[in-house]
Design a protein around this motif. Structure first.
Motif, PDB file in Angstrom:
ATOM      1  N   ALA A 178      -7.694  -1.082  -6.549  1.00 43.16           N
ATOM      2  CA  ALA A 178      -7.516  -0.998  -5.108  1.00 43.16           C
ATOM      3  C   ALA A 178      -7.332   0.426  -4.596  1.00 43.16           C
ATOM      4  CB  ALA A 178      -6.330  -1.874  -4.684  1.00 43.16           C
ATOM      5  N   MET A 179      -6.444   1.189  -5.178  1.00 44.55           N
ATOM      6  CA  MET A 179      -6.138   2.504  -4.629  1.00 44.55           C
ATOM      7  C   MET A 179      -7.018   3.608  -5.207  1.00 44.55           C
ATOM      8  SD  MET A 179      -4.143   1.945  -2.265  1.00 44.55           S
ATOM      9  CE  MET A 179      -3.513   0.365  -1.730  1.00 44.55           C
ATOM     10  N   ALA A 180      -7.546   3.408  -6.415  1.00 43.39           N
ATOM     11  CA  ALA A 180      -8.438   4.407  -7.007  1.00 43.39           C
ATOM     12  C   ALA A 180      -9.873   4.238  -6.508  1.00 43.39           C
ATOM     13  CB  ALA A 180      -8.402   4.312  -8.533  1.00 43.39           C
ATOM     14  N   GLY A 181     -10.210   3.026  -6.059  1.00 44.24           N
ATOM     15  CA  GLY A 181     -11.568   2.775  -5.597  1.00 44.24           C
ATOM     16  C   GLY A 181     -12.579   2.676  -6.709  1.00 44.24           C
TER      17      GLY A 181
ATOM     18  N   SER B 152      -5.889  -8.680  -4.506  1.00 43.97           N
ATOM     19  CA  SER B 152      -5.298  -9.604  -5.477  1.00 43.97           C
ATOM     20  C   SER B 152      -3.839  -9.840  -5.109  1.00 43.97           C
ATOM     21  CB  SER B 152      -5.397  -9.026  -6.890  1.00 43.97           C
ATOM     22  OG  SER B 152      -4.705  -7.781  -6.965  1.00 43.97           O
ATOM     23  N   PRO B 153      -3.202 -10.887  -5.641  1.00 45.26           N
ATOM     24  CA  PRO B 153      -1.800 -11.166  -5.290  1.00 45.26           C
ATOM     25  C   PRO B 153      -0.843 -10.027  -5.600  1.00 45.26           C
ATOM     26  CG  PRO B 153      -2.792 -13.080  -6.303  1.00 45.26           C
ATOM     27  CD  PRO B 153      -3.789 -11.967  -6.453  1.00 45.26           C
ATOM     28  N   ASP B 154      -1.139  -9.209  -6.620  1.00 47.69           N
ATOM     29  CA  ASP B 154      -0.259  -8.082  -6.927  1.00 47.69           C
ATOM     30  C   ASP B 154      -0.654  -6.809  -6.187  1.00 47.69           C
ATOM     31  OD1 ASP B 154      -2.528  -7.234  -8.267  1.00 47.69           O
ATOM     32  OD2 ASP B 154      -1.631  -7.325 -10.273  1.00 47.69           O
ATOM     33  N   GLY B 155      -1.736  -6.868  -5.406  1.00 50.45           N
ATOM     34  CA  GLY B 155      -2.162  -5.730  -4.611  1.00 50.45           C
ATOM     35  C   GLY B 155      -2.870  -4.640  -5.378  1.00 50.45           C
ATOM     36  N   ARG B 156      -3.101  -4.833  -6.672  1.00 45.38           N
ATOM     37  CA  ARG B 156      -3.678  -3.772  -7.500  1.00 45.38           C
ATOM     38  C   ARG B 156      -5.197  -3.811  -7.558  1.00 45.38           C
ATOM     39  NH1 ARG B 156      -0.436  -3.951 -13.067  1.00 45.38           N
ATOM     40  NH2 ARG B 156      -1.780  -2.149 -13.441  1.00 45.38           N
TER      41      ARG B 156
ATOM     42  N   VAL C 225     -10.063   0.904   2.474  1.00 45.02           N
ATOM     43  CA  VAL C 225      -8.635   0.624   2.415  1.00 45.02           C
ATOM     44  C   VAL C 225      -7.919   1.597   3.349  1.00 45.02           C
ATOM     45  CG1 VAL C 225      -6.596   0.431   0.939  1.00 45.02           C
ATOM     46  CG2 VAL C 225      -8.858  -0.165   0.027  1.00 45.02           C
ATOM     47  N   TRP C 226      -6.997   1.053   4.172  1.00 44.45           N
ATOM     48  CA  TRP C 226      -6.340   1.823   5.228  1.00 44.45           C
ATOM     49  C   TRP C 226      -4.827   1.675   5.143  1.00 44.45           C
ATOM     50  CZ3 TRP C 226     -10.119   3.660   8.840  1.00 44.45           C
ATOM     51  CH2 TRP C 226     -11.375   3.021   8.744  1.00 44.45           C
ATOM     52  N   ASP C 227      -4.131   2.664   5.652  1.00 42.40           N
ATOM     53  CA  ASP C 227      -2.690   2.552   5.875  1.00 42.40           C
ATOM     54  C   ASP C 227      -2.477   1.681   7.110  1.00 42.40           C
ATOM     55  OD1 ASP C 227      -0.066   3.368   7.220  1.00 42.40           O
ATOM     56  OD2 ASP C 227       0.115   4.391   5.302  1.00 42.40           O
TER      57      ASP C 227
ATOM     58  N   PHE D  51      -4.750  -7.902   5.115  1.00 39.13           N
ATOM     59  CA  PHE D  51      -3.569  -7.144   4.682  1.00 39.13           C
ATOM     60  C   PHE D  51      -3.367  -7.254   3.170  1.00 39.13           C
ATOM     61  CE2 PHE D  51      -2.420  -7.537   9.153  1.00 39.13           C
ATOM     62  CZ  PHE D  51      -1.764  -6.346   9.414  1.00 39.13           C
ATOM     63  N   SER D  52      -2.774  -6.221   2.597  1.00 46.93           N
ATOM     64  CA  SER D  52      -2.308  -6.295   1.215  1.00 46.93           C
ATOM     65  C   SER D  52      -1.074  -7.186   1.152  1.00 46.93           C
ATOM     66  CB  SER D  52      -1.964  -4.896   0.695  1.00 46.93           C
ATOM     67  OG  SER D  52      -0.936  -4.308   1.491  1.00 46.93           O
ATOM     68  N   PRO D  53      -0.699  -7.672  -0.037  1.00 43.37           N
ATOM     69  CA  PRO D  53       0.465  -8.565  -0.144  1.00 43.37           C
ATOM     70  C   PRO D  53       1.765  -7.962   0.375  1.00 43.37           C
ATOM     71  CG  PRO D  53      -0.852  -8.701  -2.122  1.00 43.37           C
ATOM     72  CD  PRO D  53      -1.424  -7.566  -1.319  1.00 43.37           C
TER      73      PRO D  53
END
Length: 307
Positions: A197-200, A177-181, A152-154, A134-136
């Motif tokens: 993370a979100m841009a890949g 990472s702890p900040d989820g980025r 990465v999934w919802d 899981f993300s933070p």
């Protein structure tokens, strides 16, 4: 001694839980190395043992099921069976309400941690899924697969958000990472990679290992990364520049997992030599060796709260 697959600190850093080929998970005092608890009622080797955020439960995948146990006194109270093949991984969401499992049916699955009800199935991989995390904030999940990708999934809907595909060979682990980025992935081509993370987008490659990398994890502050490798070492890196800071070289044979303590001051490693070891994260000095598993230790984790 049997392989230790997993070693991890509890949420308060006072305990460590290990999982082993000897069909057990064990809880240890992180300062003295004293064994506090042994969970021996597993039919097969235990690949991981993850402590819930409230430190009252453990999830242990073994065979075709994942089991949730009460940490004290170690009694099983929930079993998720029929997962479509061997389960390689299980972990809690940050709020402890959900569990994500990964397995041989090429999927990861999200479950209600209280009832065992299936919430979502993550089904886009083309081969075994080794890892799911899981993300933070609990809103996303990252998976690692033998199909050479991390995804990465919802977490609520199971919708695929982005795929991290620039890998050569299987991806053994992937964590936020702890900040989820950012996400760090461990690869069979002897490297670890850091991604947006979100841009890949690939941002850093960590390339000093000489054999496949089994795991990679951020420090609690996100400033450093620790990797574990089949070359017999764990290494600490600057998470921004990719500079190698130090190497932890005390295991005989592969290092299966390495993670930081909640305060970032220690690292625990799990080895093919049947031992889990605790190290000073700044100096690389070895503090403690946990040697009561008769075989290899697959993973080990440091606690945030005393079990």
């Amino acid at each position: 001694m049997d392989v230790v697959y997993w070693a991890h600190f509890s949420p308060d850093g006072r305990s460590i839980v290990t999982a082993s080929m000897d069909c057990s998970a064990k809880v240890w005092d992180a300062e003295t190395g004293e064994r506090l608890l042994s969970l021996d009622d597993h039919p097969r080797s235990v690949g991981s043992a993850v402590i819930s955020p409230d430190a009252h439960r453990l999830v242990t995948p073994t065979g075709a099921r994942a089991t949730v146990c009460v940490a004290e006194p170690g009694e099983r109270f929930l079993s998720m069976d029929g997962l479509g093949g061997r389960v390689s991984w299980g972990s809690f969401s940050p709020d402890g309400r959900y569990i994500v499992t990964a397995g041989q049916d090429f999927s990861a699955k999200v479950w209600d941690a209280a009832t065992g009800e299936l919430i979502a199935s993550l089904d886009d991989h083309m081969d075994l899924v080794y890892w799911a995390h899981f993300s933070p904030d609990g809103r996303s999940i990252v998976t690692a697969s033998r199909d050479s990708s991390a995804k990465v999934w919802d977490a609520a809907t199971g919708e695929l958000i982005v795929s991290l595909d620039d890998h050569t060979g299987a991806v053994n682990s992937a964590v936020f990472s702890p900040d989820g980025r950012r996400i760090v992935t461990a690869r069979r081509d002897s490297s670890a990679k850091v991604w947006a993370a979100m841009a890949g987008e690939l941002t850093i490659s960590l390339d000093d290992h000489t054999d496949l990398v089994n795991s990679a994890a951020f420090s609690p502050g996100g400033r450093t990364i620790v990797t574990a490798s089949r070359d017999g070492s764990a290494k600490v890196w600057d998470a921004t520049t990719g500079e190698l800071l130090r190497s932890l070289d005390g295991h005989v044979g592969a290092v299966n997992l390495a993670t930081f303590s909640p305060d970032g001051r220690r690292i625990v490693t799990a080895g093919q030599d049947g031992r889990a070891k605790v190290w000073d994260a700044e100096t690389g000095e070895r503090h403690l060796s946990l040697d009561d598993h008769p075989g290899a230790v697959g993973s080990a984790a440091v606690s945030d709260t005393h079990l």
